[in-house]
Enzyme design. Structure first.
Site, PDB file in Angstrom:
ATOM      1  N   HIS A  34      21.102  77.716  81.671  1.00 40.01           N
ATOM      2  CA  HIS A  34      21.961  76.708  82.317  1.00 40.01           C
ATOM      3  C   HIS A  34      23.239  76.503  81.508  1.00 40.01           C
ATOM      4  O   HIS A  34      23.192  76.145  80.331  1.00 40.01           O
ATOM      5  CB  HIS A  34      21.161  75.399  82.407  1.00 40.01           C
ATOM      6  CG  HIS A  34      21.830  74.309  83.170  1.00 40.01           C
ATOM      7  ND1 HIS A  34      21.755  74.194  84.540  1.00 40.01           N
ATOM      8  CD2 HIS A  34      22.578  73.264  82.756  1.00 40.01           C
ATOM      9  CE1 HIS A  34      22.424  73.128  84.935  1.00 40.01           C
ATOM     10  NE2 HIS A  34      22.944  72.536  83.861  1.00 40.01           N
ATOM     11  N   ASP A  91      26.796  74.517  81.244  1.00 39.24           N
ATOM     12  CA  ASP A  91      27.499  73.311  81.699  1.00 39.24           C
ATOM     13  C   ASP A  91      28.990  73.442  81.450  1.00 39.24           C
ATOM     14  O   ASP A  91      29.444  73.363  80.313  1.00 39.24           O
ATOM     15  CB  ASP A  91      26.970  72.093  80.929  1.00 39.24           C
ATOM     16  CG  ASP A  91      25.557  71.746  81.331  1.00 39.24           C
ATOM     17  OD1 ASP A  91      25.336  71.475  82.521  1.00 39.24           O
ATOM     18  OD2 ASP A  91      24.671  71.749  80.455  1.00 39.24           O
ATOM     19  N   MET A  98      32.553  71.804  81.808  1.00 36.19           N
ATOM     20  CA  MET A  98      33.146  70.468  82.001  1.00 36.19           C
ATOM     21  C   MET A  98      34.648  70.519  81.755  1.00 36.19           C
ATOM     22  O   MET A  98      35.104  71.152  80.794  1.00 36.19           O
ATOM     23  CB  MET A  98      32.540  69.491  81.006  1.00 36.19           C
ATOM     24  CG  MET A  98      31.035  69.423  81.052  1.00 36.19           C
ATOM     25  SD  MET A  98      30.461  68.228  79.844  1.00 36.19           S
ATOM     26  CE  MET A  98      28.697  68.500  79.947  1.00 36.19           C
ATOM     27  N   HIS A 141      26.603  75.370  86.026  1.00 35.68           N
ATOM     28  CA  HIS A 141      26.745  74.016  86.553  1.00 35.68           C
ATOM     29  C   HIS A 141      28.189  73.575  86.336  1.00 35.68           C
ATOM     30  O   HIS A 141      28.561  73.191  85.234  1.00 35.68           O
ATOM     31  CB  HIS A 141      25.748  73.103  85.803  1.00 35.68           C
ATOM     32  CG  HIS A 141      25.828  71.659  86.156  1.00 35.68           C
ATOM     33  ND1 HIS A 141      25.162  70.681  85.423  1.00 35.68           N
ATOM     34  CD2 HIS A 141      26.475  71.000  87.146  1.00 35.68           C
ATOM     35  CE1 HIS A 141      25.400  69.504  85.957  1.00 35.68           C
ATOM     36  NE2 HIS A 141      26.200  69.656  86.992  1.00 35.68           N
ATOM     37  N   MET A 144      31.015  71.145  86.361  1.00 36.49           N
ATOM     38  CA  MET A 144      31.359  69.718  86.419  1.00 36.49           C
ATOM     39  C   MET A 144      32.870  69.646  86.337  1.00 36.49           C
ATOM     40  O   MET A 144      33.446  69.207  85.340  1.00 36.49           O
ATOM     41  CB  MET A 144      30.687  68.974  85.259  1.00 36.49           C
ATOM     42  CG  MET A 144      29.208  68.728  85.520  1.00 36.49           C
ATOM     43  SD  MET A 144      28.334  68.273  84.011  1.00 36.49           S
ATOM     44  CE  MET A 144      27.891  69.896  83.440  1.00 36.49           C
ATOM     45  N   MET A 176      20.904  65.314  89.539  1.00 38.47           N
ATOM     46  CA  MET A 176      21.200  64.843  88.181  1.00 38.47           C
ATOM     47  C   MET A 176      20.382  63.593  87.893  1.00 38.47           C
ATOM     48  O   MET A 176      20.386  62.644  88.670  1.00 38.47           O
ATOM     49  CB  MET A 176      22.690  64.497  88.047  1.00 38.47           C
ATOM     50  CG  MET A 176      23.650  65.668  88.054  1.00 38.47           C
ATOM     51  SD  MET A 176      23.348  66.887  86.774  1.00 38.47           S
ATOM     52  CE  MET A 176      23.586  65.930  85.281  1.00 38.47           C
ATOM     53  N   ASP A 223      18.164  67.784  86.191  1.00 39.89           N
ATOM     54  CA  ASP A 223      18.950  67.975  84.968  1.00 39.89           C
ATOM     55  C   ASP A 223      19.308  66.629  84.352  1.00 39.89           C
ATOM     56  O   ASP A 223      19.966  65.804  84.983  1.00 39.89           O
ATOM     57  CB  ASP A 223      20.227  68.745  85.351  1.00 39.89           C
ATOM     58  CG  ASP A 223      21.173  69.017  84.192  1.00 39.89           C
ATOM     59  OD1 ASP A 223      20.791  68.801  83.033  1.00 39.89           O
ATOM     60  OD2 ASP A 223      22.300  69.472  84.469  1.00 39.89           O
ATOM     61  N   GLY A 267      17.866  70.429  77.741  1.00 36.62           N
ATOM     62  CA  GLY A 267      18.846  70.648  76.684  1.00 36.62           C
ATOM     63  C   GLY A 267      18.302  70.201  75.349  1.00 36.62           C
ATOM     64  O   GLY A 267      17.616  70.953  74.646  1.00 36.62           O
TER      65      GLY A 267
HETATM   66  C1  DX5 Z   1      24.728  66.862  81.368  1.00 34.92           C
HETATM   67  C2  DX5 Z   1      24.385  68.309  81.555  1.00 34.92           C
HETATM   68  C3  DX5 Z   1      23.029  68.690  81.145  1.00 34.92           C
HETATM   69  C4  DX5 Z   1      22.681  68.455  79.701  1.00 34.92           C
HETATM   70  C5  DX5 Z   1      21.242  68.082  79.667  1.00 34.92           C
HETATM   71  O1  DX5 Z   1      25.903  66.584  82.047  1.00 34.92           O
HETATM   72  O2  DX5 Z   1      24.523  68.672  82.919  1.00 34.92           O
HETATM   73  O3  DX5 Z   1      22.706  70.031  81.528  1.00 34.92           O
HETATM   74  O4  DX5 Z   1      22.904  69.537  78.859  1.00 34.92           O
HETATM   75  O5  DX5 Z   1      20.932  67.719  78.380  1.00 34.92           O
HETATM   76  P1  DX5 Z   1      19.622  66.889  78.038  1.00 34.92           P
HETATM   77  O6  DX5 Z   1      18.447  67.732  78.431  1.00 34.92           O
HETATM   78  O7  DX5 Z   1      19.757  66.664  76.582  1.00 34.92           O
HETATM   79  O8  DX5 Z   1      19.690  65.615  78.842  1.00 34.92           O
HETATM   80 ZN    ZN Z   2      23.812  70.650  83.581  1.00 30.13          ZN
END
Ligand code: DX5
Ligand code: ZN
Length: 214
Positions: A32, A34, A36, A65, A67, A135, A173, A195
């Site tokens: 996965h 992320d 951002m 993912h 964002m 989420m 997630d 994560g």
């Molecule tokens: C948050 C991310 C997650 C994040 C999850 O915006 O989308 O993928 O890495 O991390 P944990 O498992 O630590 O909540």
């Molecule tokens: Zn994520």
């Protein structure tokens, strides 16, 4: 049994190559990533150059993912690397157009909803979704606490998919650990994004195997 999609946001980036090898050896289902932009979420992570290196280094399918604001602008760029390409319902691009664009590049779609968005808001798009991401924290940061409201959303989405005969993976997630992960699987989750709970473990491979057995 749940599929596992480790979120590298929880990883020490200088150790990322090693971590990918370990995860590949224990056959995690996806990785996965992320992305951002500091606009859709109040944090900036990484983009295509980092993903390009990861893609060259591992055979694990990539679960990206996004964002980012108005994601349609960047679908072509990220589709080069993605198996599943996810974007937010709330991010300001036309949903059907974005789902179609992802499919046109040969990737699987993943429509994603934030904690304040109701599951019902995306029912009309489910026929074009290969996966839906619920989420369970506000997107932007790892290490937050799981919001139990995600469980009802998973149940509602599961019921809708069953009723309509749709084959959509349900992913969750944010704040997923052994305890909350189990609840998510019971509520219908097929894929767990983990994560911090994974990367802070003493043994990454042992922990990954435990999650895959949930
Ligand atoms: C948050 C991310 C997650 C994040 C999850 O915006 O989308 O993928 O890495 O991390 P944990 O498992 O630590 O909540
Ligand atoms: Zn994520």
């Amino acid at each position: 049994m749940a599929k596992l999609s480790p979120s590298i946001l929880g990883c020490d980036y200088l150790e990322l190559g090693k971590a990918c090898k370990v995860l590949e050896e224990c056959s995690t289902d996806m990785l996965h990533l992320d992305v951002m932009d500091g606009i859709f979420v109040p944090n900036i992570s990484f983009g295509c150059p980092v993903i390009d290196s990861i893609k060259k280094h591992t055979s694990i399918p990539l679960d990206i993912h996004l964002m980012i604001d108005r994601p349609l602008r960047y679908i072509k760029d990220f589709a080069k690397y993605a198996d599943y390409l996810g974007f937010h319902y709330e991010a300001g691009s036309d949903i059907n157009e974005t789902l179609d664009a992802i499919h046109s590049f040969g990737c699987k779609t993943c429509l994603t909803i934030k904690p304040n968005t109701k599951a019902e808001a995306i029912f009309e798009y489910l026929p074009k979704c290969d996966m839906v991401l619920v989420m369970s924290v506000e997107p932007g940061f790892g290490g937050q606490s799981f919001m139990p409201s995600a469980l009802d959303k998973l149940r509602a989405l599961k019921a809708e998919c069953l009723e309509k005969g749709l084959n959509v993976l349900l992913e969750v997630d944010g704040g997923v650990n052994e305890e909350t992960g189990k609840l998510c699987v019971e509520a219908g989750a097929d894929v767990l994004v983990v994560g911090s709970a994974l990367f802070k473990a003493e043994s990454l491979s042992e922990k990954a195997k435990e999650y895959m057995a949930l």
